[in-house]
Structures are given as structure tokens and as C-alpha cells.
Design a protein around this motif. Structure first.
Motif, PDB file in Angstrom:
ATOM      1  N   ALA A 163     -71.023  -0.507  42.563  1.00  0.00           N
ATOM      2  CA  ALA A 163     -69.343  -0.810  42.336  1.00  0.00           C
ATOM      3  C   ALA A 163     -69.746  -0.684  40.817  1.00  0.00           C
ATOM      4  CB  ALA A 163     -68.947  -1.956  43.728  1.00  0.00           C
ATOM      5  N   ARG A 164     -68.593  -0.472  40.546  1.00  0.00           N
ATOM      6  CA  ARG A 164     -68.732  -0.477  38.545  1.00  0.00           C
ATOM      7  C   ARG A 164     -68.272  -1.877  38.117  1.00  0.00           C
ATOM      8  NH1 ARG A 164     -66.245   2.463  34.916  1.00  0.00           N
ATOM      9  NH2 ARG A 164     -66.373   4.380  36.449  1.00  0.00           N
ATOM     10  N   GLY A 165     -69.418  -2.449  36.960  1.00  0.00           N
ATOM     11  CA  GLY A 165     -69.001  -3.796  36.636  1.00  0.00           C
ATOM     12  C   GLY A 165     -69.988  -4.542  37.723  1.00  0.00           C
ATOM     13  N   HIS A 166     -70.935  -4.176  38.539  1.00  0.00           N
ATOM     14  CA  HIS A 166     -72.045  -4.850  39.496  1.00  0.00           C
ATOM     15  C   HIS A 166     -73.374  -4.330  38.926  1.00  0.00           C
ATOM     16  CE1 HIS A 166     -69.067  -5.540  41.458  1.00  0.00           C
ATOM     17  NE2 HIS A 166     -69.718  -7.317  42.246  1.00  0.00           N
ATOM     18  N   TYR A 167     -73.134  -3.807  37.902  1.00  0.00           N
ATOM     19  CA  TYR A 167     -74.624  -3.150  37.136  1.00  0.00           C
ATOM     20  C   TYR A 167     -74.792  -3.351  35.549  1.00  0.00           C
ATOM     21  CZ  TYR A 167     -72.650   1.347  36.603  1.00  0.00           C
ATOM     22  OH  TYR A 167     -71.088   2.296  36.462  1.00  0.00           O
ATOM     23  N   THR A 168     -75.854  -3.195  34.998  1.00  0.00           N
ATOM     24  CA  THR A 168     -76.110  -3.501  33.217  1.00  0.00           C
ATOM     25  C   THR A 168     -75.987  -1.344  32.604  1.00  0.00           C
ATOM     26  OG1 THR A 168     -77.806  -5.183  33.134  1.00  0.00           O
ATOM     27  CG2 THR A 168     -76.936  -3.456  31.110  1.00  0.00           C
ATOM     28  N   VAL A 169     -75.587  -1.287  32.139  1.00  0.00           N
ATOM     29  CA  VAL A 169     -74.824   0.317  31.529  1.00  0.00           C
ATOM     30  C   VAL A 169     -75.670   0.413  30.095  1.00  0.00           C
ATOM     31  CG1 VAL A 169     -72.997   1.251  30.078  1.00  0.00           C
ATOM     32  CG2 VAL A 169     -72.541   0.335  32.447  1.00  0.00           C
ATOM     33  N   PHE A 170     -76.777   0.632  30.773  1.00  0.00           N
ATOM     34  CA  PHE A 170     -76.962   0.999  28.967  1.00  0.00           C
ATOM     35  C   PHE A 170     -77.409   2.798  28.579  1.00  0.00           C
ATOM     36  CE2 PHE A 170     -80.637  -0.398  32.661  1.00  0.00           C
ATOM     37  CZ  PHE A 170     -81.028  -1.676  31.958  1.00  0.00           C
ATOM     38  N   TYR A 171     -76.185   3.107  29.226  1.00  0.00           N
ATOM     39  CA  TYR A 171     -75.785   4.484  28.645  1.00  0.00           C
ATOM     40  C   TYR A 171     -75.033   4.718  28.652  1.00  0.00           C
ATOM     41  CZ  TYR A 171     -81.173   4.904  30.235  1.00  0.00           C
ATOM     42  OH  TYR A 171     -82.085   5.307  29.994  1.00  0.00           O
ATOM     43  N   ARG A 172     -73.710   4.149  27.887  1.00  0.00           N
ATOM     44  CA  ARG A 172     -72.217   4.609  27.818  1.00  0.00           C
ATOM     45  C   ARG A 172     -71.397   5.978  27.581  1.00  0.00           C
ATOM     46  NH1 ARG A 172     -72.918  -0.372  24.403  1.00  0.00           N
ATOM     47  NH2 ARG A 172     -72.566   1.332  22.588  1.00  0.00           N
ATOM     48  N   ASN A 173     -71.999   6.636  27.006  1.00  0.00           N
ATOM     49  CA  ASN A 173     -72.087   7.924  27.009  1.00  0.00           C
ATOM     50  C   ASN A 173     -72.767   8.989  26.319  1.00  0.00           C
ATOM     51  OD1 ASN A 173     -71.990   8.115  23.444  1.00  0.00           O
ATOM     52  ND2 ASN A 173     -69.745   6.202  24.296  1.00  0.00           N
ATOM     53  N   THR A 174     -73.165  10.015  26.049  1.00  0.00           N
ATOM     54  CA  THR A 174     -73.560  11.477  25.649  1.00  0.00           C
ATOM     55  C   THR A 174     -74.522  10.622  24.072  1.00  0.00           C
ATOM     56  OG1 THR A 174     -72.352  12.596  26.386  1.00  0.00           O
ATOM     57  CG2 THR A 174     -74.132  13.918  25.758  1.00  0.00           C
TER      58      THR A 174
END
Length: 317
Positions: A39-50
Motif C-alpha cells: 500500500a502507498r506509504g509502506h514502501y520506499t519511493v526510489f523513483y518519484r517521477n519520470t
């Protein structure tokens, strides 16, 4: 034009386009696997946008990382788009799409012809697509998403997959690829052909308000039709693309069965349940940014190559 030439021109157009758009395919693949079944918020975001994704890939993997998987990507374009555009044009030449500019039945025939050509071509190119996915996903552990396969080259991938699962392992997930191909090709070629024929039909009767902008046989008609086809492709195909990427990339058991998903419907269900509708549209942004230039370049190259061939062939007569 003979069938071999149709296939060759379609493949050549797709290869030319892929050389420009492969970096966007790399970031799209990683964004689609980012936060898989979380679910959103439960993982590290490595790639925010293109653009952040392109920067991140270049930072950790170098400039070569931006073009990772190019060899199987080109192989996929040759086998898939060569078959798709070639077989679609053959069906057009046979008259199976006649009337698309004025009848709803003609439009449906175009969608069916485009869909069938996409399904067959994706089944043919499935091994290249799977290998491309594996290689484009592989990266530095600090920014890794999805299951990390060990192979780094296309040759090594074929050797490892066949050694583990046999030749049939090269077509694992092909059913999802075939469905993806049917939906995507119907959306893209259906919109492209319908838009192009609409403008040509209107211009021929001097009823279109762009008549004084587009001259006869203007490339701008192909470009505009390609953009419409690209938007249609991105909207309708992205959920199937996400499912396809995840089925291709998932880890397998010793018997060759997927460890995360049992099949297409199971992947759709688990993705939606864990990530919501947004999960099925992950990678939408790079997909659209990639699809626009790729669709425009591919279909415009295709139109140009076919026109050039017709003129060359006519000059020989």
C-alpha cells in the motif's frame, strides 16, 4: 507491396523509434514494479517521477543503465512490431477495414484487425519482452525494485531461462503479453487509422476546417493521428502492461510456476487489493511520455518508409 516487405518496413520503423525511447521504457518498468503488492506509504519511493527516475538510474547505473535492455528491446520491436504492423497492413490491403471513415462496422473491423495483429505479434515477441524486463529491472541494491534476476545480457538470459525452465520458459507470461498486445494494438492502430482516414475523408470533400493547414499527403496528418493513437494506447493498455511486467518479472519455483501470481486475473486482483486502482496505473506518466514519441516516431517512420518504397517501386516500373 509483398508481405515480406510489409513486415520488414514495420520492423525497421519500430527499431528506429525504440533507439530514442528505450530510456523511458527502463524507468517505466521500474516504476511499475516499485512498491509491488504494498500500500502507498509502506514502501520506499526510489523513483518519484519520470525525470527523477532518469536521474536516479543515471546516478547509480551510469549512462549505460539508461539504455539497459536495448538489445532485447530491439529484438522485441523487430519481432513484435514487424509482425504487428505488417500483418495489420496486409489485412488493410485485403479490404478488411474498408469503410472505417464512415461506418461504425468499419471502425469495429479496424479494432479487430489491429487487436488480432497485436495479439499474434506479442505472442511472437514474448521472449524478448520478458528478457528486456529482467535486464531493465536489474540495478544497484540501493534502488532495486521487484525481483532481481541474475542475467545481465540477452545471451545469458536465454541460457539461464532455458536451463531452468526449458524452452517453454521463454514464453512464461505470454498469455498476459498476448492480452496486452490485443488491447494496446486495437487502441493504438484503431485510433491512428480512424483519425488519419477521418481527416483524409474530410479534406477530400473540403469540409474540414484544417483543410488550409494540411496539404494533401501532409506528414502532419500522420503525426496528429499518431498522437491520438498514443494517448489511446497509454490509457487502455497501462493496467495490462503493469500486470504483464509483474508476471514476467516474478520469481519462479523449481517447477517454473510463479511465486507471486498464479495468472492474469490473480495479478489484477492482488494488485488492486494491495495498491488500489492507482497500482494498476503505475508508470502511467513515463508510459505516456514514452508512448507519444515512440508512437509518433514508429508510425511516422512506417508511413515514410512505405511512401518511399511505393515511390521507388513506381520509379522502377
Amino acid at each position: 507491396m509483398n508481405h515480406g516487405t510489409e513486415f520488414s518496413l514495420g520492423a525497421l520503423a519500430a527499431v528506429c523509434a525504440a533507439c530514442f525511447t528505450n530510456p523511458l521504457e527502463v524507468v517505466k518498468t521500474r516504476m511499475q514494479l516499485q512498491g509491488e503488492l504494498k500500500a502507498r506509504g509502506h514502501y520506499t519511493v526510489f523513483y518519484r517521477n519520470t525525470f527523477h527516475a532518469l536521474y536516479t538510474v543515471a546516478k547509480y547505473d551510469g549512462l549505460r543503465g539508461i539504455q539497459s535492455g536495448l538489445a532485447p528491446a530491439l529484438g522485441y520491436q523487430i519481432s513484435m512490431n514487424g509482425t504487428r504492423l505488417g500483418s495489420f497492413q496486409i489485412m488493410v490491403d485485403m479490404g478488411l477495414t474498408d469503410g472505417v471513415d464512415c461506418t461504425f462496422c468499419g471502425f469495429l473491423r479496424t479494432l479487430l484487425a489491429a487487436g488480432l495483429s497485436g495479439a499474434v505479434s506479442n505472442a511472437v515477441g514474448s521472449p524478448f519482452f520478458m528478457i528486456k524486463t529482467h535486464i531493465q529491472c536489474k540495478t544497484d541494491s540501493k534502488i532495486a525494485v521487484g525481483y532481481q534476476h541474475t542475467h545481465k545480457t540477452m545471451y545469458q538470459a536465454v541460457k539461464e531461462i532455458v536451463g531452468h525452465d526449458g524452452v517453454k520458459g521463454l514464453w512464461r507470461g505470454a498469455s498476459a503479453g498476448t492480452l496486452r498486445g490485443f488491447i494496446g494494438s486495437a487502441a493504438q492502430l484503431g485510433a491512428f487509422t480512424s483519425t488519419k482516414k477521418y481527416f483524409i475523408f474530410k479534406e477530400a470533400r473540403n469540409k474540414c476546417n484544417i483543410y488550409h493547414i494540411f496539404v494533401e499527403d501532409s506528414m502532419m496528418i500522420s503525426i496528429l493521428a499518431s498522437m491520438v493513437g498514443g494517448i489511446s494506447l497509454a490509457f487502455f493498455m497501462t493496467p495490462f502492461d503493469v500486470v504483464c511486467i509483474r508476471l514476467y518479472n516474478q520469481r519462479t519455483t523449481e517447477s517454473g510456476k510463479g511465486m507471486y501470481y498464479k495468472g492474469i486475473s490473480d495479478c489484477f486482483r492482488k494488485t488492486y487489493r494491495s495498491e488500489g486502482i492507482a497500482g494498476l496505473y503505475k508508470g502511467w506518466e513515463p508510459a505516456l511520455i514514452r508512448i507519444w514519441p515512440h508512437t509518433v516516431l514508429c508510425l511516422v517512420f512506417w508511413d515514410c518508409f512505405r511512401d518511399a518504397y511505393y515511390k521507388w517501386n513506381k520509379s522502377k516500373a
